[in-house]
Design an enzyme around this catalytic site. Sequence first.
Site, PDB file in Angstrom:
ATOM      1  NE  ARG A 344      -3.389   0.446   2.642  1.00  0.00           N
ATOM      2  CZ  ARG A 344      -4.446   1.044   1.938  1.00  0.00           C
ATOM      3  NH1 ARG A 344      -4.946   0.596   0.921  1.00  0.00           N
ATOM      4  NH2 ARG A 344      -4.837   2.466   2.262  1.00  0.00           N
ATOM      5  CD  GLU A 359      -2.952   7.843   8.080  1.00  0.00           C
ATOM      6  OE1 GLU A 359      -4.314   7.820   8.219  1.00  0.00           O
ATOM      7  OE2 GLU A 359      -2.190   7.528   8.713  1.00  0.00           O
ATOM      8  CG  PHE A 365      -2.880   5.018  12.281  1.00  0.00           C
ATOM      9  CD1 PHE A 365      -3.666   3.914  12.830  1.00  0.00           C
ATOM     10  CD2 PHE A 365      -2.839   6.269  13.087  1.00  0.00           C
ATOM     11  CE1 PHE A 365      -3.998   3.978  14.088  1.00  0.00           C
ATOM     12  CE2 PHE A 365      -3.145   6.355  14.323  1.00  0.00           C
ATOM     13  CZ  PHE A 365      -4.017   5.224  15.037  1.00  0.00           C
ATOM     14  CD  GLU A 366      -1.757   2.930   4.553  1.00  0.00           C
ATOM     15  OE1 GLU A 366      -1.966   1.793   4.182  1.00  0.00           O
ATOM     16  OE2 GLU A 366      -2.711   3.715   4.247  1.00  0.00           O
ATOM     17  CD  GLN A 367       5.135   8.683   8.026  1.00  0.00           C
ATOM     18  OE1 GLN A 367       5.625   9.230   7.218  1.00  0.00           O
ATOM     19  NE2 GLN A 367       5.554   8.584   9.165  1.00  0.00           N
TER      20      GLN A 367
END
Length: 536
Positions: A344, A359, A365-367
């Site tokens: 992702r 993000e 969380f998700e970067q």
Amino acid sequence: MPQITNPILPGFNPDPSILRVGEDYYIATSTFEWFPGVQIHHSKDLANWDLVTRPLTRKAQLDMRGDPDSCGVWAPCLTHDGEKFWLVYTDVKRKDGSFKDAHNYIVTAPAIEGPWSDPIYANSSGFDPSLFHDDDGKKWFVNMLWDHRTRPLKFAGIALQEFDPAQGKLVGPIKNIYQGTDLKLVEGPHLYKRNGWYYLLTAEGGTAYDHAVTFARSRTIWGPYETHPDKHILTSKDAPFAALQRAGHGDLVETPEGKTYLVHLTGRPTTQNRRCVLGRETAIQEAYWGEDDWIHVKHGPVPSLHVEVPGTFDAAKYWSEQRYTFEGALHKDFQWLRTPEPERIFALKDNKLRLFGRESIGSWFEQSLVARRQTHFSYDAETVLDFAATDERTMAGLTAYYSRYNFFYLAVTAHSDGQRELLLMSSEMSWPDGNLRFPADPVQIPNTGKVKLALRIRGPKLQFFYALEGQDLQPIGPVLDASLLSDECGGHQAHGSFTGAFVGMAAHDLNGTASPADFDYFVYRPVEDPTDRYEI
């Protein structure tokens, strides 16, 4: 015997757990919020170490999305029972405040490269778990106990319980076998057996400048444990000018010839404000057993910068330029933050690294941030980027990164009218609210074409550069303070920030459209500089 210069694992390799299997040595170290989890290095001679695996590679083993800075994987313990490898680790979900949410797991593998099993859940009563294989076939699990009541101490002692591999769980009574010394903060336990004694090695004093290795022993595994006559067999707490500071959290290994060594956590603060930009590293000390069956560190308790080991250090390899290209798989030097779903955030496509903007930088969380450790006090880094920014919420570029609120970021982005520009951003925990600062005015660039981004660090000085196609690099912005990318500036008290500085490539899309950014290559070039304290 040749001498090496500590540390043996420079740059963010803390909490070492060492193991010898035949002629092969392995060290497992903590990785905190960086994925995949746990670094395992291999050596034949205790001088030269190669990263061979990061065993926690999938969601079933580790999912750190939402874990705060300096949480995630703490203090792994690597052992071998004659049949297979055992790895014990903690995934910390909360560390600040009165409570700690620290979940302990066990995985196994027939070979160091794997395949590593799905985890067995052990407990959550504290962190720094360790597994001891007794000579009668029993297996014993120890971890520090956390007491949110502080009754009488938050670091309440070392818990012992039997682990039954057939049932895949801890069984039988639990006992607090050792509460440490007056230095307090007892953690990092490892059990050993020798000459009819059970030995317990622990860390005390926190991970900052009062850190220490404490030793104790008992005739039975359940105790009582008496503390070593010297109390702390290794520490720099009373030697503020020693080259190796923060010495603690160790583990023992014996060579085939019968020599004993202690590996331990250490930090090398720069002269400016005692800041450890390279984080907590792994060093080694020679030790010996006395006639009284107590262990002693040779020339201790203050750790030695130079130590005799069987091998000769390959200095040329340490100082060599690393040029990373993106054919096949991502190079093992790189990690990313928290997520077990790397597809992702990045892909290797057409010999380029494609990052998908997620993000914001600093997200828990998700970067999309792919980076490698800073392992030298002075170095150059460089990459070439192709990115079609559309507005101010899309950005990609080069970052020197420590944590959520501690980074420098040179990004290709765009103004709200769609005009592409270069924007230099900094975030420093010393800034009261954690908001961004902009050390330089944005630089307009053409809306198409690749951009070369570079940075130069010389000790505490950081300078960014850029170049358009066909042009030479030119500086952008002022000289920045690279020492802010350190444990001491990580946003917590002295014992609260645990990682180290990284440098890498990033992409962020605050519109939520996952805009792609393509990177042609990445260069990390160590520079021998008078400010570099790594002696050869």
